[in-house]
Enzyme design. Structure first.
Site, PDB file in Angstrom:
ATOM      1  N   GLU A 109      -1.025  18.781  -6.185  1.00  0.00           N
ATOM      2  CA  GLU A 109      -2.345  18.781  -6.800  1.00  0.00           C
ATOM      3  C   GLU A 109      -3.301  17.789  -6.156  1.00  0.00           C
ATOM      4  O   GLU A 109      -4.454  17.724  -6.513  1.00  0.00           O
ATOM      5  CB  GLU A 109      -2.206  18.472  -8.291  1.00  0.00           C
ATOM      6  CG  GLU A 109      -1.326  19.460  -9.046  1.00  0.00           C
ATOM      7  CD  GLU A 109       0.179  19.236  -8.890  1.00  0.00           C
ATOM      8  OE1 GLU A 109       0.954  20.092  -9.334  1.00  0.00           O
ATOM      9  OE2 GLU A 109       0.596  18.194  -8.319  1.00  0.00           O
ATOM     10  N   SER A 158       0.865  -1.182   0.000  1.00  0.00           N
ATOM     11  CA  SER A 158       0.000   0.000   0.000  1.00  0.00           C
ATOM     12  C   SER A 158       0.894   1.222   0.000  1.00  0.00           C
ATOM     13  O   SER A 158       1.968   1.208   0.606  1.00  0.00           O
ATOM     14  CB  SER A 158      -0.898   0.065   1.236  1.00  0.00           C
ATOM     15  OG  SER A 158      -1.992  -0.792   1.101  1.00  0.00           O
TER      16      SER A 158
END
Length: 127
Positions: A63, A56
């Site tokens: 952004e 993960s």
């Protein structure tokens, strides 16, 4: 007219190699390069390798973010790419990821986030 603060792509990435999806360094490299390919400005990078398998991680960009969770035993990765503003195209990152993970198939959908209406809209949810 509807304007959105951001674009969020949710991608189901299938048919990837076990060893690729289970290699935390390789997954991180592909995710970072996807952000750069889209023209994003990287702020932070955090990845974790699970036992017995799986990775993960998140790449925080100015952004917004790119995130992933892998199931190497299934050849599958759940990916999301969220960008705000007009400068970075999340599809550029998504396409790079599909190639980088050598996916056999990708099912991806875009959702507009933070939609703003030019005229007041009826409230949909009471909290």
């Amino acid at each position: 007219m509807v304007n959105a603060l951001g674009r969020h792509i949710l991608a189901e990435v299938h048919g990837c190699d076990f060893d690729l999806l289970n290699d935390v360094e390789k997954v991180e490299e592909i995710m970072v390069n996807a952000a750069l390919e889209a023209g994003a400005e990287i702020r932070e990078v955090v990845f974790h390798k699970f036992s017995p398998q799986g990775v993960s991680g998140v790449v925080v960009i100015s952004e917004s973010h790119l995130a992933i969770h892998t199931w190497p035993e299934l050849g599958y990765a759940a990916v999301d790419v969220f960008t705000c503003g007009e400068r970075v195209n999340p599809w550029d990152a998504c396409n790079y990821l599909a190639k980088g993970f050598r996916a056999k198939s990708v099912d991806a959908r875009e959702t507009r986030r933070g939609t703003m209406y030019s005229t007041p809209q009826k409230e949909a949810v009471n909290l």
